[in-house]
Design an enzyme around this catalytic site. Sequence first.
Site, PDB file in Angstrom:
ATOM      1  CB  ILE A  19      -1.026  -0.183   1.498  1.00  0.00           C
ATOM      2  CG1 ILE A  19      -2.173   1.328   0.804  1.00  0.00           C
ATOM      3  CG2 ILE A  19       0.097  -0.201   2.211  1.00  0.00           C
ATOM      4  CD1 ILE A  19      -2.996   1.248   2.322  1.00  0.00           C
ATOM      5  CB  SER A  20       1.573   4.109  -2.320  1.00  0.00           C
ATOM      6  OG  SER A  20       1.114   3.264  -3.192  1.00  0.00           O
ATOM      7  CD  GLN A  21       5.406   8.396   1.793  1.00  0.00           C
ATOM      8  OE1 GLN A  21       6.033   8.673   0.039  1.00  0.00           O
ATOM      9  NE2 GLN A  21       6.249   9.031   2.111  1.00  0.00           N
TER      10      GLN A  21
END
Length: 230
Positions: free
Chosen positions: A73-75
């Site tokens: 899951i992206s930053q």
Amino acid sequence: MQGLGPLARLFNNMSYEKQRHIMVESQLRSRGIKDERVLDAMEKVPRHLFVETDLADRAYDDCALPIGEGQTISQPYMVALMTELLELKGDEKVLEIGTGSGYQSAVLSLLAAEVYTVERIHSLAIRAKKLLADLEYKNVHALVSDGTLGLQEHSPYDGIIVTAGAPEIPYQYTEQLKINGRLVIPVGSRYSQVLYRIDKTAQGIKKSISTGCVFVPLIGKAGWDEKEIY
Ligand code: SAH
């Protein structure tokens, strides 16, 4: 919790809502995210439900997190930046490539009229689809397919956002954009990319660079070859 410093312990004991507020102020607004609709959406979406249960207390940390199947899951900042670059007003049809946890789709669902999201890994797609339905993000349509080809059947789109790193820009994306539509995509090598915003205008394609970034690979016909990756 043992081993955490006093500040980390304090943060851990805060409600997720409070942690989310701090995330928005200290990671997003302070770094230049200005679109109030984006900030508001990220203040609302319960990111801790999109990560594995044992990572819930780290969901609002300033980093990407694993979601299984070797994906992430992206930053939060990267989600905010990419979403802001789409300049959504609320009536758009958006295509996301790389559903992953479904978090980015949930953020988009609060900012656009319809969201189509495509994932190549079945197990991730199924989990995200169920969670998005349980949380009643009703305008998100999650599908399993090779997103390097876009999603012809619902095109054209006002915006396309690609959340995996591509070796080059598949022509299908610009083809499936409306005139005045925008594409946000990380392009580069396997280990580092540049985030591009592409504007499709009546006069042609305009490309601008936003920032350097690191994404998991976009794998498929018009992306990286799976055999070269694993
Ligand atoms: N937007 C996601 C981030 C997921 S990471 C989130 O908010 O959690 C990128 C995802 O892209 C991975 O789940 C990976 O499996 C997926 N992906 C890679 N190549 C793809 C392709 N060709 N089509 C669809 N999804 C792809």
